[in-house]
Design an enzyme around this catalytic site. Structure first.
Site, PDB file in Angstrom:
ATOM      1  N   GLY A 137       0.903  -1.477  -0.346  1.00 18.34           N
ATOM      2  CA  GLY A 137      -0.149  -0.251   0.164  1.00 18.34           C
ATOM      3  C   GLY A 137       0.529   1.162   0.309  1.00 18.34           C
ATOM      4  N   ASP A 174       0.808   3.087   4.105  1.00 16.76           N
ATOM      5  CA  ASP A 174      -0.320   4.314   4.119  1.00 16.76           C
ATOM      6  C   ASP A 174      -1.291   4.529   4.655  1.00 16.76           C
ATOM      7  OD1 ASP A 174      -1.423   1.503   4.556  1.00 16.76           O
ATOM      8  OD2 ASP A 174      -1.611   1.073   2.401  1.00 16.76           O
ATOM      9  N   ASP A 228      -4.905   1.804  10.422  1.00 19.01           N
ATOM     10  CA  ASP A 228      -6.849   1.568  10.938  1.00 19.01           C
ATOM     11  C   ASP A 228      -6.474   0.958  12.020  1.00 19.01           C
ATOM     12  OD1 ASP A 228      -9.036   1.793  10.915  1.00 19.01           O
ATOM     13  OD2 ASP A 228      -8.375  -0.563   8.898  1.00 19.01           O
ATOM     14  N   LYS A 248      -6.886   6.905  10.238  1.00 21.47           N
ATOM     15  CA  LYS A 248      -8.269   7.089  10.236  1.00 21.47           C
ATOM     16  C   LYS A 248      -8.917   7.536  11.596  1.00 21.47           C
ATOM     17  CE  LYS A 248     -10.407   3.902   6.637  1.00 21.47           C
ATOM     18  NZ  LYS A 248     -10.387   2.501   6.767  1.00 21.47           N
ATOM     19  N   PHE A 293     -13.656   3.566   3.736  1.00 23.01           N
ATOM     20  CA  PHE A 293     -12.823   2.896   3.033  1.00 23.01           C
ATOM     21  C   PHE A 293     -12.154   3.576   1.597  1.00 23.01           C
ATOM     22  CE2 PHE A 293     -11.203  -0.771   0.083  1.00 23.01           C
ATOM     23  CZ  PHE A 293     -10.421  -1.265   0.920  1.00 23.01           C
ATOM     24  N   VAL A 294     -11.021   3.736   1.709  1.00 24.15           N
ATOM     25  CA  VAL A 294     -10.727   4.665   1.130  1.00 24.15           C
ATOM     26  C   VAL A 294     -10.057   4.169  -0.175  1.00 24.15           C
ATOM     27  CG1 VAL A 294     -10.788   6.603   2.177  1.00 24.15           C
ATOM     28  CG2 VAL A 294      -8.631   5.823   2.544  1.00 24.15           C
ATOM     29  N   ASP A 327      -5.741  -0.320  -1.869  1.00 20.38           N
ATOM     30  CA  ASP A 327      -6.624  -1.313  -3.394  1.00 20.38           C
ATOM     31  C   ASP A 327      -7.322  -1.135  -2.799  1.00 20.38           C
ATOM     32  OD1 ASP A 327      -5.308  -3.082  -1.043  1.00 20.38           O
ATOM     33  OD2 ASP A 327      -5.584  -4.551  -2.934  1.00 20.38           O
TER      34      ASP A 327
HETATM   35  P1  5GP Z   1      -4.037  -0.965  10.467  1.00 18.50           P
HETATM   36  O1  5GP Z   1      -2.955  -2.681  10.856  1.00 18.50           O
HETATM   37  O2  5GP Z   1      -3.236  -0.488  10.632  1.00 18.50           O
HETATM   38  O3  5GP Z   1      -5.728  -1.807  10.816  1.00 18.50           O
HETATM   39  O4  5GP Z   1      -4.069  -1.483   9.109  1.00 18.50           O
HETATM   40  C1  5GP Z   1      -3.524  -0.984   8.406  1.00 18.50           C
HETATM   41  C2  5GP Z   1      -3.022  -1.491   6.618  1.00 18.50           C
HETATM   42  O5  5GP Z   1      -4.821  -1.956   6.597  1.00 18.50           O
HETATM   43  C3  5GP Z   1      -2.717  -0.816   5.509  1.00 18.50           C
HETATM   44  O6  5GP Z   1      -1.332  -0.909   5.516  1.00 18.50           O
HETATM   45  C4  5GP Z   1      -3.545  -1.315   4.324  1.00 18.50           C
HETATM   46  O7  5GP Z   1      -3.193  -2.018   3.898  1.00 18.50           O
HETATM   47  C5  5GP Z   1      -4.728  -1.374   5.334  1.00 18.50           C
HETATM   48  N1  5GP Z   1      -5.606  -0.521   5.137  1.00 18.50           N
HETATM   49  C6  5GP Z   1      -6.611  -0.013   6.611  1.00 18.50           C
HETATM   50  N2  5GP Z   1      -7.766   0.500   6.246  1.00 18.50           N
HETATM   51  C7  5GP Z   1      -7.428   0.848   4.374  1.00 18.50           C
HETATM   52  C8  5GP Z   1      -8.491   1.313   3.858  1.00 18.50           C
HETATM   53  O8  5GP Z   1      -9.599   2.529   4.164  1.00 18.50           O
HETATM   54  N3  5GP Z   1      -8.256   1.436   2.621  1.00 18.50           N
HETATM   55  C9  5GP Z   1      -7.281   0.490   2.038  1.00 18.50           C
HETATM   56  N4  5GP Z   1      -7.437   0.253   0.805  1.00 18.50           N
HETATM   57  N5  5GP Z   1      -6.634  -0.285   2.593  1.00 18.50           N
HETATM   58  C10 5GP Z   1      -7.381  -0.306   4.279  1.00 18.50           C
HETATM   59 MG    MG Z   2      -0.821  -2.412   4.309  1.00 19.02          MG
END
Ligand code: 5GP
Ligand code: MG
Length: 182
Positions: A39, A94, A97, A126, A147-148, A154
């Site tokens: 990402g 990227d 979340d 986020k 969700f972006v 992607d």
């Molecule tokens: P976390 O571990 O912080 O929950 O998530 C991180 C990963 O989830 C990011 O590196 C990304 O790849 C994916 N992710 C989280 N939110 C989004 C979103 O809104 N859109 C997309 N395309 N990927 C996301």
């Molecule tokens: Mg990622």
């Protein structure tokens, strides 16, 4: 698709991010910069060219979505990682979340790889309840809990090439999934 950040806004945001990182480390401090794939691909390419310090550049693969739109089990593949022992490391992802990805990678870099310091930089943060105590050190944009896609992000490996960031609405998510099944 509803555009959340256009090309100019993204460009300005990455500039601000690079300035902050430059100010923190200084332009002569050698840095090991690691892209969390896939990402951060587009952000990473833009960011490292704007940082002014000498850099060693590497990648680590982490994936948690595995085709869905909700964070799932995390898979980390560090086969492509460069040596970070005794180095000052900047992890670039990227989006923050749940925070589990960067939390896990930070622990791994410290405990298994022996990095001497680790900071984290993300394009997007986020606004939602995070699952970990860690907060990213450098953030370009705060965004709502939607969700972006685009600018590296992607859905089912689609949309990474969009030069802007857009919200993928539930009907568009369903349509993309159906299209990919054909
Ligand atoms: P976390 O571990 O912080 O929950 O998530 C991180 C990963 O989830 C990011 O590196 C990304 O790849 C994916 N992710 C989280 N939110 C989004 C979103 O809104 N859109 C997309 N395309 N990927 C996301
Ligand atoms: Mg990622």
């Amino acid at each position: 698709m509803r555009v959340l950040l256009d090309e100019t806004e993204l460009n300005d945001g990455v500039h601000r991010l690079a300035d902050e990182i430059d100010q923190f480390y200084g332009s002569r401090h050698p840095l090991t910069v690691i892209a969390v794939m896939t990402g951060s691909l587009v952000l990473f390419a833009d960011l490292i060219r704007r940082l002014s310090m000498p850099q060693r550049v590497g990648v680590v693969q982490a994936s948690s979505y595995r085709g869905g739109t909700v964070s799932g089990e995390l898979h980390v593949d560090s086969q492509m990682m460069i040596d970070v022992a005794g180095k000052d490391v900047l992890l670039v992802d990227d989006i923050f979340d749940t925070g589990r990805t960067l939390d896990r990678l930070k622990t791994m870099m410290f405990e298994e790889c022996g990095a001497s310091s680790i900071k984290t930089a993300v394009l997007l943060h986020k606004q939602r309840a995070h699952c970990v105590e860690l907060r990213p050190d450098f953030v370009a944009f705060e965004i709502p809990d939607e969700f972006v896609v685009g600018y590296g992000l992607d859905y089912l490996d689609m949309y990474r090439n969009l030069p802007y960031l857009a919200v993928l609405e539930p009907d568009e998510i369903a349509a993309t999934a159906a299209e990919q099944q054909r």
